[in-house]
Design an enzyme around this catalytic site. Sequence first.
Site, PDB file in Angstrom:
ATOM      1  N   GLU A  91       0.806  -1.220   0.000  1.00 15.49           N
ATOM      2  CA  GLU A  91       0.000   0.000   0.000  1.00 15.49           C
ATOM      3  C   GLU A  91       0.848   1.285   0.000  1.00 15.49           C
ATOM      4  O   GLU A  91       0.838   2.055   0.954  1.00 15.49           O
ATOM      5  CB  GLU A  91      -0.999  -0.008   1.150  1.00 15.49           C
ATOM      6  N   GLU A 119      -4.344  -8.848  -1.276  1.00 12.21           N
ATOM      7  CA  GLU A 119      -4.843  -8.543   0.061  1.00 12.21           C
ATOM      8  C   GLU A 119      -6.339  -8.300  -0.016  1.00 12.21           C
ATOM      9  O   GLU A 119      -6.812  -7.587  -0.891  1.00 12.21           O
ATOM     10  CB  GLU A 119      -4.152  -7.319   0.641  1.00 12.21           C
TER      11      GLU A 119
END
Length: 188
Positions: A78, A182
């Site tokens: 991220e 994810e």
Amino acid sequence: IPVLHRALAMSKRPLLLFASPWTAPGWMRSNGDVRGKGTLKGQAGDKYHQTWANYFIKFLDEYAKHNVTFWAVTAQNEPLAAIFTPPQFPTIAFTAAQQRDFILRDLGPALARSPHRTRLLILDDQRIHLPHWAKVVLGNATAARYVAGLGVHWYLDPIVPPGCSLEATHKLFPDHFLLYTEACSGFF
């Protein structure tokens, strides 16, 4: 490592493990802390970026000593989360251009020189960043040679239809796979 060994022993086929970093040590970061909004100090090709790339290799080396190999690593988990996260969140902010340059000058060459056949994934963030992220990183032919695929998270999927993100990216870069890396149930 013992849990991984048990899982590997129980599996009827080889497990394909991938690793994704949250943050570099505080001394490498612009804010001096592993938490909060920060980037790697300096710029691609400098001592901080080269050292961070070497951390990846050292990680793979240490697990290999215990007969655990990784199919892939992501350049950063991220990379845009630092923009939106609370101050205690451990993350490194990267733009697509910064990630491209890190891969081009540091991480890609380090992995290529290493004895590991570990693949490299980019993005590892929400698919709303596609196809832009892929265009910036994979649009550079040298960087693209180091990259096997794109890691994608599903948390903001209702915002962007798959045709505008996944399908558009696949059409632009059909030789690079897309993998959901994810997800969790009940996030929204």
